[in-house]
Design a protein around this motif. Structure first.
Motif, short mmCIF file in Angstrom:
data_model
loop_
_atom_site.label_atom_id
_atom_site.label_comp_id
_atom_site.label_asym_id
_atom_site.label_seq_id
_atom_site.Cartn_x
_atom_site.Cartn_y
_atom_site.Cartn_z
N PRO A 1 -6.42 3.89 7.62
CA PRO A 1 -6.01 5.31 7.64
C PRO A 1 -7.18 6.20 8.07
O PRO A 1 -8.33 5.76 8.11
CB PRO A 1 -5.64 5.59 6.18
CG PRO A 1 -5.45 4.26 5.54
CD PRO A 1 -6.32 3.31 6.29
N ARG B 1 -10.97 10.11 4.53
CA ARG B 1 -10.73 11.23 3.63
C ARG B 1 -11.88 12.22 3.74
O ARG B 1 -13.00 11.85 4.06
CB ARG B 1 -10.64 10.74 2.19
CG ARG B 1 -9.41 9.95 1.91
CD ARG B 1 -9.32 9.63 0.44
NE ARG B 1 -8.07 8.94 0.16
CZ ARG B 1 -7.74 8.48 -1.03
NH1 ARG B 1 -8.56 8.64 -2.06
NH2 ARG B 1 -6.60 7.86 -1.21
N TRP C 1 -12.65 3.23 4.09
CA TRP C 1 -11.51 2.41 3.73
C TRP C 1 -11.91 0.94 3.76
O TRP C 1 -12.42 0.45 4.76
CB TRP C 1 -10.35 2.63 4.70
CG TRP C 1 -9.70 3.97 4.57
CD1 TRP C 1 -9.86 5.04 5.40
CD2 TRP C 1 -8.79 4.37 3.55
NE1 TRP C 1 -9.11 6.09 4.95
CE2 TRP C 1 -8.43 5.71 3.81
CE3 TRP C 1 -8.24 3.75 2.43
CZ2 TRP C 1 -7.55 6.42 3.00
CZ3 TRP C 1 -7.36 4.46 1.63
CH2 TRP C 1 -7.02 5.78 1.92
N HIS D 1 -5.31 -1.15 2.50
CA HIS D 1 -6.58 -0.43 2.49
C HIS D 1 -6.75 0.33 1.17
O HIS D 1 -5.80 0.87 0.62
CB HIS D 1 -6.63 0.56 3.65
CG HIS D 1 -6.80 -0.12 4.97
ND1 HIS D 1 -5.73 -0.49 5.75
CD2 HIS D 1 -7.90 -0.52 5.63
CE1 HIS D 1 -6.18 -1.07 6.84
NE2 HIS D 1 -7.50 -1.09 6.79
N TRP E 1 -9.48 3.18 -0.71
CA TRP E 1 -10.57 4.11 -0.46
C TRP E 1 -11.73 3.80 -1.40
O TRP E 1 -11.58 3.72 -2.61
CB TRP E 1 -10.12 5.56 -0.65
CG TRP E 1 -11.22 6.53 -0.39
CD1 TRP E 1 -11.91 7.24 -1.33
CD2 TRP E 1 -11.77 6.87 0.88
NE1 TRP E 1 -12.86 8.01 -0.70
CE2 TRP E 1 -12.80 7.81 0.65
CE3 TRP E 1 -11.51 6.48 2.18
CZ2 TRP E 1 -13.56 8.37 1.68
CZ3 TRP E 1 -12.25 7.03 3.21
CH2 TRP E 1 -13.26 7.95 2.96
#
Length: 105
Positions: free
Chosen positions: A40, A43, A61, A68, A70
């Motif tokens: 993804p 963040r 990730w 996945h 974080w």
């Protein structure tokens, strides 16, 4: 068993153990992760105020078992003369490869 036979047996055990030690020391080095699933988007993290003697390693990730996960950013002890290369994913053909964070000159 006489003392000569015991001495030979002991020498063989010690010699065999010493021969196997270098191979055991290298086990698990250089393990990479290649998957078909793109990670993804990163963040957004609020970077804390600087800490003397530390460098901020941003979150990334990681792929664990079925997806996945974080991993939040963290402080890493500074190495003078080096810069921190953060963890990141690289696409190699149809697969994604996770490159671990590391120090470079």
């Amino acid at each position: 068993m006489n003392s000569t036979a015991r001495a030979w047996l002991m020498a063989l055990c010690i010699g065999g153990g010493m021969a196997a030690a270098p191979g055991l020391a290298c086990a698990g080095v250089g393990v990479g992760i290649d998957i078909n699933i793109a990670p993804p988007a990163p963040r957004v993290e609020v970077v804390p105020p600087p800490r003397v003697g530390y460098v901020w390693a941003p979150g990334y990730w990681a792929y664990q078992e079925r997806g996945h996960v974080w991993i939040p950013g963290r402080w890493v002890v500074e190495r003078r003369g080096y810069h921190w290369v953060p963890d990141h994913w690289e696409q190699r053909g149809p697969r994604w490869h996770h490159e671990r964070g590391h120090w470079e000159r």
